[in-house]
Design a protein around this motif. Structure first.
Motif, mmCIF file in Angstrom:
data_model
loop_
_atom_site.group_PDB
_atom_site.id
_atom_site.type_symbol
_atom_site.label_atom_id
_atom_site.label_comp_id
_atom_site.label_asym_id
_atom_site.label_seq_id
_atom_site.Cartn_x
_atom_site.Cartn_y
_atom_site.Cartn_z
ATOM 1 N N ALA A 32 13.200 -0.555 -6.545
ATOM 2 C CA ALA A 32 12.258 -1.452 -7.217
ATOM 3 C C ALA A 32 13.001 -2.454 -8.098
ATOM 4 C CB ALA A 32 11.267 -0.643 -8.051
ATOM 5 N N ALA A 33 13.993 -1.987 -8.833
ATOM 6 C CA ALA A 33 14.782 -2.883 -9.680
ATOM 7 C C ALA A 33 15.548 -3.891 -8.837
ATOM 8 C CB ALA A 33 15.743 -2.074 -10.548
ATOM 9 N N GLY A 34 16.064 -3.435 -7.685
ATOM 10 C CA GLY A 34 16.786 -4.344 -6.802
ATOM 11 C C GLY A 34 15.886 -5.429 -6.241
ATOM 12 N N ALA A 35 14.680 -5.039 -5.829
ATOM 13 C CA ALA A 35 13.724 -6.030 -5.303
ATOM 14 C C ALA A 35 13.331 -7.023 -6.388
ATOM 15 C CB ALA A 35 12.494 -5.313 -4.752
ATOM 16 N N LEU A 36 13.133 -6.539 -7.615
ATOM 17 C CA LEU A 36 12.815 -7.437 -8.725
ATOM 18 C C LEU A 36 13.973 -8.386 -9.020
ATOM 19 C CD1 LEU A 36 10.995 -5.079 -11.260
ATOM 20 C CD2 LEU A 36 10.033 -7.107 -10.170
ATOM 21 N N MET A 37 15.180 -7.874 -8.910
ATOM 22 C CA MET A 37 16.354 -8.706 -9.160
ATOM 23 C C MET A 37 16.385 -9.919 -8.228
ATOM 24 S SD MET A 37 20.369 -7.612 -8.780
ATOM 25 C CE MET A 37 20.201 -7.402 -6.994
ATOM 26 N N PHE A 38 16.107 -9.669 -6.939
ATOM 27 C CA PHE A 38 16.105 -10.778 -5.980
ATOM 28 C C PHE A 38 14.895 -11.682 -6.184
ATOM 29 C CE2 PHE A 38 18.890 -7.837 -3.568
ATOM 30 C CZ PHE A 38 19.958 -8.701 -3.361
ATOM 31 N N ALA A 39 13.736 -11.085 -6.474
ATOM 32 C CA ALA A 39 12.509 -11.876 -6.630
ATOM 33 C C ALA A 39 12.590 -12.800 -7.843
ATOM 34 C CB ALA A 39 11.302 -10.955 -6.743
ATOM 35 N N THR A 40 13.251 -12.338 -8.916
ATOM 36 C CA THR A 40 13.298 -13.142 -10.137
ATOM 37 C C THR A 40 14.333 -14.258 -10.056
ATOM 38 O OG1 THR A 40 14.737 -11.421 -11.101
ATOM 39 C CG2 THR A 40 12.398 -11.367 -11.688
ATOM 40 N N SER A 87 9.636 5.793 -1.524
ATOM 41 C CA SER A 87 11.052 5.437 -1.616
ATOM 42 C C SER A 87 11.488 4.548 -0.451
ATOM 43 C CB SER A 87 11.897 6.716 -1.644
ATOM 44 O OG SER A 87 13.271 6.407 -1.693
ATOM 45 N N LYS A 88 11.097 4.933 0.756
ATOM 46 C CA LYS A 88 11.502 4.169 1.932
ATOM 47 C C LYS A 88 10.809 2.803 1.984
ATOM 48 C CE LYS A 88 12.444 8.416 4.521
ATOM 49 N NZ LYS A 88 13.892 8.251 4.701
ATOM 50 N N ALA A 89 9.559 2.739 1.541
ATOM 51 C CA ALA A 89 8.856 1.457 1.488
ATOM 52 C C ALA A 89 9.520 0.519 0.486
ATOM 53 C CB ALA A 89 7.392 1.676 1.121
ATOM 54 N N GLU A 141 0.834 -1.207 0.000
ATOM 55 C CA GLU A 141 0.000 0.000 0.000
ATOM 56 C C GLU A 141 0.870 1.259 0.000
ATOM 57 O OE1 GLU A 141 -2.517 -0.252 3.376
ATOM 58 O OE2 GLU A 141 -3.546 -2.071 2.726
ATOM 59 N N LYS A 142 1.989 1.205 0.723
ATOM 60 C CA LYS A 142 2.870 2.379 0.812
ATOM 61 C C LYS A 142 3.595 2.649 -0.505
ATOM 62 C CE LYS A 142 1.640 2.798 5.023
ATOM 63 N NZ LYS A 142 0.665 3.864 5.359
ATOM 64 N N LEU A 143 3.719 1.633 -1.349
ATOM 65 C CA LEU A 143 4.402 1.818 -2.625
ATOM 66 C C LEU A 143 3.632 2.731 -3.575
ATOM 67 C CD1 LEU A 143 5.683 -1.803 -3.363
ATOM 68 C CD2 LEU A 143 7.014 0.143 -2.541
ATOM 69 N N THR A 144 2.360 2.923 -3.307
ATOM 70 C CA THR A 144 1.553 3.820 -4.151
ATOM 71 C C THR A 144 1.160 5.097 -3.404
ATOM 72 O OG1 THR A 144 -0.449 2.607 -3.480
ATOM 73 C CG2 THR A 144 0.630 1.902 -5.506
ATOM 74 N N HIS A 145 1.848 5.376 -2.309
ATOM 75 C CA HIS A 145 1.551 6.565 -1.496
ATOM 76 C C HIS A 145 1.880 7.841 -2.278
ATOM 77 C CE1 HIS A 145 1.519 9.257 2.003
ATOM 78 N NE2 HIS A 145 0.929 8.289 2.670
ATOM 79 N N SER A 146 1.173 8.891 -1.971
ATOM 80 C CA SER A 146 1.408 10.164 -2.666
ATOM 81 C C SER A 146 2.753 10.785 -2.303
ATOM 82 C CB SER A 146 0.284 11.154 -2.340
ATOM 83 O OG SER A 146 0.207 11.374 -0.933
ATOM 84 N N SER A 147 3.280 10.437 -1.131
ATOM 85 C CA SER A 147 4.561 10.980 -0.687
ATOM 86 C C SER A 147 5.720 10.232 -1.344
ATOM 87 C CB SER A 147 4.678 10.870 0.840
ATOM 88 O OG SER A 147 6.013 11.067 1.267
ATOM 89 N N VAL A 148 6.605 10.976 -2.003
ATOM 90 C CA VAL A 148 7.786 10.360 -2.628
ATOM 91 C C VAL A 148 8.663 9.702 -1.573
ATOM 92 C CG1 VAL A 148 9.906 10.837 -3.913
ATOM 93 C CG2 VAL A 148 7.786 11.981 -4.559
ATOM 94 N N ALA A 149 8.823 10.362 -0.418
ATOM 95 C CA ALA A 149 9.679 9.825 0.646
ATOM 96 C C ALA A 149 9.157 8.479 1.142
ATOM 97 C CB ALA A 149 9.759 10.816 1.803
ATOM 98 N N ILE A 150 7.848 8.376 1.337
ATOM 99 C CA ILE A 150 7.275 7.123 1.837
ATOM 100 C C ILE A 150 7.382 6.029 0.777
ATOM 101 C CG2 ILE A 150 5.110 5.995 2.491
ATOM 102 C CD1 ILE A 150 4.442 8.423 4.159
#
Length: 346
Positions: free
Chosen positions: A248-256, A206-208, A195-204
């Protein structure tokens, strides 16, 4: 003719809200005694004075040696909001110093702060989360937070706290989950972070994304990311913030790494945005994007698509980064790989 007059006003350098500080070595012991006073005003004034002193790391060391932390832990449960506020502020300032962080860990302050997660005063909760965030920067501090069982509470607080405190919680979780992710996963952290990945805040956002990156490095975390988050991560590859793209790319790298992750990424049409990141020489996500595409090339569908884009990887062979060059060489090799036939063997 001028006359001498005695003013009723206090001198400008006298603050009536602070306790007078004793001279020399007696200063801190006297304040420590006043913290234990039955009089509320005395306690408040002692905390005000101590708040100034602990900016000096030498005073922090002395305060820990004298035994201030035991008294401060007791004051965390005080009925007066000002006492709790100043106590948490002092602990936060102490945590800014290396000697202070070590002292807080060794004296069990992390566990004592648990009671303030539900404090009705916003500034008390903010100070508490600032302390946790500062402590989690140390491996032993992150371990201390994990051992205190705080991670499930922190995950759930992402649902209710203000944006400012959510950012602190996400920073804390990012460092803690680098060590261990099982408790967070048991609290359904991936769903909350999604849910936080679609938050309006860039900081949130990014940190999520950073927290999910840490989760995806753990075997059980990869499973959760593959099942729930890959389409959202693919969308984040086109976010306007470079840090979000990189996480996001890093998380995808590990997930794939998992076959399920590869098929999920292909279904989410991850190849076009990943290729775009590879083509951008200044992209922070470039290396992770190349490695993710290499994983997708392990699937026949992904290899067929990427065969038309080998020139994108060829350009990476001139990259100043040796890691990017090696990753591009591997990607090209995997994309162009063909299975041997019996005719080839003969």
């Amino acid at each position: 003719m001028a006359h001498a007059r005695i003013s009723e006003n206090l001198p400008p350098d006298i603050d009536p809200t602070k306790a007078p500080i004793a001279f020399g070595r007696r200063a801190l012991p006297k304040l420590n005694e006043e913290l234990q006073s039955p009089e509320l005003l005395t306690q408040q004034r002692a905390l005000m004075a101590l708040c100034d002193l602990v900016h000096d790391p030498e005073k922090v060391y002395q305060a820990i040696e004298i035994g201030f932390l035991d008294n401060l832990k007791n004051l965390l449960l005080h009925h007066d909001r000002i006492v709790r506020q100043k106590t948490t502020q002092i602990l936060y300032i102490m945590a800014m110093h290396s000697v202070g962080r070590q002292g807080l860990i060794q004296n069990g302050v992390i566990s004592a702060l648990t009671e303030l997660l539900d404090d009705p005063v916003d500034i008390c909760r903010k100070n508490t989360h600032q302390i946790f965030e500062m402590m989690a920067r140390l491996p032993e501090g992150a371990v201390g937070i994990l051992c205190a069982g705080l991670v499930p509470f922190l995950v759930l607080k992402l649902k209710t706290e203000s944006e400012e405190i959510q950012e602190l919680i996400l920073d804390t979780l990012s460092n803690c989950l680098r060590v261990e992710a099982s408790e967070a996963l048991a609290t359904d952290a991936v769903t909350i972070l999604k849910e936080k990945l679609t938050h309006s805040s860039v900081a949130i956002r990014s940190k999520a994304a950073c927290v999910l990156l840490e989760i995806s490095t753990h075997p059980e975390g990869k499973v959760a990311v593959c099942e729930e988050v890959i389409p959202v991560l693919v969308n984040l590859l086109e976010d306007t913030d470079p840090e979000i793209q990189a996480s996001a790319a890093g998380a995808l790298m590990f997930a794939t790494i998992r076959p399920q992750g590869r098929f999920s990424a292909l279904d989410a049409e991850a190849i076009p945005p990943l290729l775009k990141l590879v083509a951008e020489e200044t992209s922070k996500a470039r290396l992770s994007a190349i490695k993710t595409l290499t994983m997708l090339a392990e699937v026949p569908q992904g290899r067929r698509t990427l065969l038309d884009h080998t020139d994108t990887f060829q350009q990476c062979l001139n990259d100043p980064s040796e890691a990017v060059k090696r990753a591009a060489e591997t990607a090209i090799s995997v994309i162009k790989w063909k299975p041997f036939s019996r005719r080839d063997v003969s």
